[in-house]
Write an enzyme that holds these catalytic residues in place. Structure first.
Site, PDB file in Angstrom:
ATOM      1  N   HIS A  74      -5.642   1.747  -4.221  1.00 23.32           N
ATOM      2  CA  HIS A  74      -5.207   1.320  -3.771  1.00 23.32           C
ATOM      3  C   HIS A  74      -4.204  -0.058  -4.097  1.00 23.32           C
ATOM      4  O   HIS A  74      -4.471  -1.039  -4.214  1.00 23.32           O
ATOM      5  CB  HIS A  74      -5.475   1.305  -1.834  1.00 23.32           C
ATOM      6  CG  HIS A  74      -6.348   0.512  -2.183  1.00 23.32           C
ATOM      7  ND1 HIS A  74      -6.672  -0.308  -0.602  1.00 23.32           N
ATOM      8  CD2 HIS A  74      -7.718  -0.004  -2.867  1.00 23.32           C
ATOM      9  CE1 HIS A  74      -7.523  -1.110  -0.900  1.00 23.32           C
ATOM     10  NE2 HIS A  74      -8.316  -0.594  -2.066  1.00 23.32           N
ATOM     11  N   CYS A 130       0.573  -0.518   0.230  1.00 23.44           N
ATOM     12  CA  CYS A 130      -0.059   0.359  -0.276  1.00 23.44           C
ATOM     13  C   CYS A 130       1.047   1.022  -0.306  1.00 23.44           C
ATOM     14  O   CYS A 130       0.156   2.055  -0.878  1.00 23.44           O
ATOM     15  CB  CYS A 130      -1.055  -0.335   0.833  1.00 23.44           C
ATOM     16  SG  CYS A 130      -0.039  -0.387   3.184  1.00 23.44           S
ATOM     17  N   HIS A 172      -2.955   1.380   6.779  1.00 25.68           N
ATOM     18  CA  HIS A 172      -2.864   1.480   5.567  1.00 25.68           C
ATOM     19  C   HIS A 172      -3.212   2.321   4.360  1.00 25.68           C
ATOM     20  O   HIS A 172      -3.690   3.621   5.250  1.00 25.68           O
ATOM     21  CB  HIS A 172      -4.344   0.621   5.151  1.00 25.68           C
ATOM     22  CG  HIS A 172      -4.345   0.062   3.229  1.00 25.68           C
ATOM     23  ND1 HIS A 172      -4.119  -0.616   2.923  1.00 25.68           N
ATOM     24  CD2 HIS A 172      -5.321   0.333   2.770  1.00 25.68           C
ATOM     25  CE1 HIS A 172      -4.516  -0.338   1.614  1.00 25.68           C
ATOM     26  NE2 HIS A 172      -5.059  -0.225   1.595  1.00 25.68           N
TER      27      HIS A 172
END
Length: 211
Positions: A187, A125, A175
């Protein structure tokens, strides 16, 4: 008493003059009471005695349009920004670097997730956000938490395309993705997945702007 007369001149005596003047004053007052008020838009000057009043000319629309345009420009200037007609407000317009980073992330659609990878073919990520902004000329730290610490906080109502979206858990930021508009992000989610566009699924998020 009979009025004195001169050739071509009619002269009233004093009593008659007072009676005549009083009648004029009374008549003027009555006329003023019954007079219909003239609207401000009826900007017509009275005609001299003995001449007919000119017909009113139609109001030209240009001054009204100019007034509205100047008013809009004044409001924009007071608000701190000058906007061209149809332009998006500054609060929602992505800066050049953010817009480029978003396009880079979008171009990596389908690239597989790999923990610790930062491109150009595999990403985790924070690796995707790092790579995208690097291509846009901006340097970011390696991890999601470090990127959170580096960026400037913005509210949900101020978020722009290209801002970073941070997801928070008990252990901190776990994240990160790039805001794409319409409550969605680009993402690289997790092992077995790939770079893709997803709707923001959590309310525990914050937004960071890359400086």
């Amino acid at each position: 008493m009979k009025p004195r007369q001169r050739p071509g001149i009619f002269v009233l005596s004093e009593p008659d003059r007072q009676s005549f003047t009083g009648g004029l004053t009374k008549g003027t007052a009555l006329s003023a009471q019954n007079q219909v008020p003239v609207r401000p838009s009826d900007d017509i000057a009275p005609a001299p005695v003995g001449q007919s009043s000119p017909a009113p000319s139609p109001t030209h629309p240009l001054p009204a349009r100019m007034a509205r345009a100047l008013s809009a420009l004044t409001l924009a200037a007071v608000g701190g920004t000058m906007l061209a007609p149809g332009a998006a407000p500054d609060a929602h317009a992505a800066p050049a670097a953010a817009g480029k980073a978003l396009k880079v992330a979008q171009s990596k659609r389908g690239a597989p997730y790999q923990y610790g990878a930062s491109g150009p073919h595999r990403f985790d990520c924070s690796g995707l956000t790092l790579y995208s902004y690097k291509r846009a000329g901006k340097k970011l730290p390696r991890t999601a938490q470090a990127q959170y610490n580096k960026t400037r906080r913005v509210g949900r109502s101020e978020r722009r395309k290209g801002d970073l979206v941070f997801f928070h858990g008990r252990g901190g930021v776990y994240h990160v993705g790039i805001y794409a508009g319409s409550n969605k992000i680009w993402h690289s989610p997790k092992t077995g997945s790939w770079v893709k566009l997803d709707r923001i699924w959590s309310g525990s998020v914050s937004y960071g702007r890359v400086r």
